[in-house]
Enzyme design. Structure first.
Site, mmCIF file in Angstrom:
data_model
loop_
_atom_site.group_PDB
_atom_site.id
_atom_site.type_symbol
_atom_site.label_atom_id
_atom_site.label_comp_id
_atom_site.label_asym_id
_atom_site.label_seq_id
_atom_site.Cartn_x
_atom_site.Cartn_y
_atom_site.Cartn_z
ATOM 1 N N ASP A 11 0.887 -1.172 0.000
ATOM 2 C CA ASP A 11 0.000 0.000 0.000
ATOM 3 C C ASP A 11 0.917 1.212 0.000
ATOM 4 O O ASP A 11 1.663 1.444 0.957
ATOM 5 C CB ASP A 11 -0.860 -0.052 1.273
ATOM 6 C CG ASP A 11 -1.732 1.184 1.447
ATOM 7 O OD1 ASP A 11 -1.563 2.170 0.689
ATOM 8 O OD2 ASP A 11 -2.577 1.163 2.362
ATOM 9 N N TYR A 230 0.699 0.232 15.029
ATOM 10 C CA TYR A 230 -0.236 -0.024 13.949
ATOM 11 C C TYR A 230 0.066 0.882 12.759
ATOM 12 O O TYR A 230 0.094 2.083 12.877
ATOM 13 C CB TYR A 230 -1.678 0.217 14.408
ATOM 14 C CG TYR A 230 -2.656 -0.044 13.279
ATOM 15 C CD1 TYR A 230 -2.936 -1.341 12.892
ATOM 16 C CD2 TYR A 230 -3.240 1.005 12.579
ATOM 17 C CE1 TYR A 230 -3.787 -1.595 11.841
ATOM 18 C CE2 TYR A 230 -4.099 0.762 11.523
ATOM 19 C CZ TYR A 230 -4.372 -0.548 11.165
ATOM 20 O OH TYR A 230 -5.211 -0.790 10.106
ATOM 21 N N LYS A 233 -3.119 -2.842 7.916
ATOM 22 C CA LYS A 233 -3.259 -4.288 8.051
ATOM 23 C C LYS A 233 -2.242 -4.984 7.158
ATOM 24 O O LYS A 233 -1.636 -4.375 6.290
ATOM 25 C CB LYS A 233 -4.678 -4.697 7.661
ATOM 26 C CG LYS A 233 -5.586 -4.968 8.866
ATOM 27 C CD LYS A 233 -5.045 -6.089 9.737
ATOM 28 C CE LYS A 233 -5.797 -6.273 11.028
ATOM 29 N NZ LYS A 233 -4.992 -6.778 12.129
#
Ligand code: 13P
Ligand code: 13P
Ligand code: MG
Ligand code: MG
Length: 369
Positions: A11, A230, A233
């Site tokens: 990404d 984080y 994902k």
């Protein structure tokens, strides 16, 4: 000469939050791979699923090849410049290191690779999922490679009679790759005991016990293990060789009609059903639902046919309707109970600071004498 299939995905920025990459971004990556891959690659296919761009490459250099990985890394770096120039959200999101060092493993992008002697006809499937993690493939792989209810080939095809070997990784072990090999059908219950825990034990590869050939390779990276927080994902990619000694395409696809609940969706923190979608789909509802696409190919001497969209068939429209209903049903209970991931999965998010602060305000009451 053995053929290698390498898929490397990242990404590196998207439109409107985490929906999908821009056309210009996709074109930047595509043209970079074409221009710089001429001497390294036999063929390539660049695509997106959700906000992730995947570079599928065929070559003869074997898995983990430094130059192949460098090509993909640099294509993503070039794409990141475009993403920044367009003001895309999360530009360079999955490029977690500043400089390339030999292999993209541990640097952010997800990798799945297969090396094999090409069969006279070589059908394979390329899966890409967004807003979820590698454990999302546990259930469909278990059903397709170990359960005759899904795969009648396990009883009908002599080439599959010996079953399959599962290599399963403990992704919570960050010091190195910790794996176990288990054989179906004899060790079915052991495989089940591990694979039920999608967040810790994930299928890394599956091998035919009749021929010793590899069918499946799954990307197994955990981004928070690399970044310590984080960052997104671990949207996983997977390669599956099908037919003959392996399950048929339809047997591998069938479990996706379940729309099983997987980790992912909205801030990587929720349980939502996995929706099989057409190639080049973005995401929408509640930063989801988690999606999986499948491009089917045949290949000869490393040259791939055009991709056929395995989830574009009208059959899957009904499945998508059902998955939408399941997604909305789960959302009705917001963050309570099963709707949100357990604390162990949230520990890389901001909630830990909140809990630490609250912890100091708890009081233990003395028992009445
Ligand atoms: P921001 O906190 O950067 O808005 O992103 C949240 C989000 O979309 C989850 O990844
Ligand atoms: P990605 O990992 O696909 O960037 O999604 C981030 C997210 O959590 C959106 O809510
Ligand atoms: Mg993103
Ligand atoms: Mg993504």
């Amino acid at each position: 000469m053995k053929t290698t299939l390498s898929v490397i995905k990242a990404d590196i920025g998207s439109i409107g939050g985490h929906i999908c990459p821009s056309r210009r971004l996709l074109e930047t990556v595509q043209s970079y791979v074409q221009r710089h891959g001429e001497e390294l690659l036999v063929d390539s296919y660049v695509s997106f699923t959700g906000d992730d761009i995947a570079i599928l490459m065929t070559h003869t250099r074997g898995p983990g090849d430094g130059q192949i990985h460098k090509l993909a890394w640099e294509a993503f770096v070039a794409g990141t410049a475009t993403a920044k120039a367009e003001g895309l959200y999360g530009a360079g999101q999955d490029l977690l290191k500043d400089a390339f060092s030999g292999n993209v493993r541990g640097m952010g992008p997800a990798v799945a690779e297969l090396e094999f002697d090409e069969r006279p006809n070589e059908p394979f499937l390329f899966f890409a999922a967004d807003k979820t993690d590698p454990g999302a493939y546990n259930l469909p792989l278990y059903l397709a490679f170990a359960d005759p209810m899904t795969t009648p080939g396990l009883m009908l095809a002599p080439t599959m009679a010996k079953g399959f070997r599962f290599v399963i990784m403990d992704v919570s072990h960050t010091a190195g790759d910790r794996t176990i090999q288990l054989d179906a059908p004899e060790e079915l219950y052991d495989i089940a005991a591990l694979l039920r825990d999608n967040e810790r034990y994930v299928v890394e590869s599956i091998w035919s016990r009749s021929s010793g050939e590899q069918s499946v390779a799954v990307s197994t990276s955990r981004l928070h293990n690399i970044a310590g927080k984080y960052t997104g994902k671990d949207d996983p990619v997977m390669l599956v060789r099908v037919q003959k000694n392996f399950p048929a395409t339809g047997e591998v696809l069938a479990p996706y009609a379940i729309g099983h609940y997987v980790a992912g969706c909205m801030r990587g923190s929720h349980q939502m059903p996995l929706m099989p979608v057409p190639l080049g789909s973005g995401i929408s509802y509640f930063d989801g639902p988690p999606v999986v696409s499948c491009a089917a190919f045949a290949m000869h001497e490393g040259k791939m046919t055009e991709a056929v969209d395995a989830f574009a068939h009208p059959f899957w429209e009904r499945v998508r309707d059902r998955v939408s209903d399941k997604a909305m049903e789960m959302r009705r209970q917001g963050f309570f109970g099963a709707a949100m991931l357990p604390m162990s999965e949230l520990e890389y998010t901001g909630i830990m600071e909140k809990l630490a602060t609250l912890d100091g305000r708890f009081q233990v009451h003395k028992k009445a004498a």
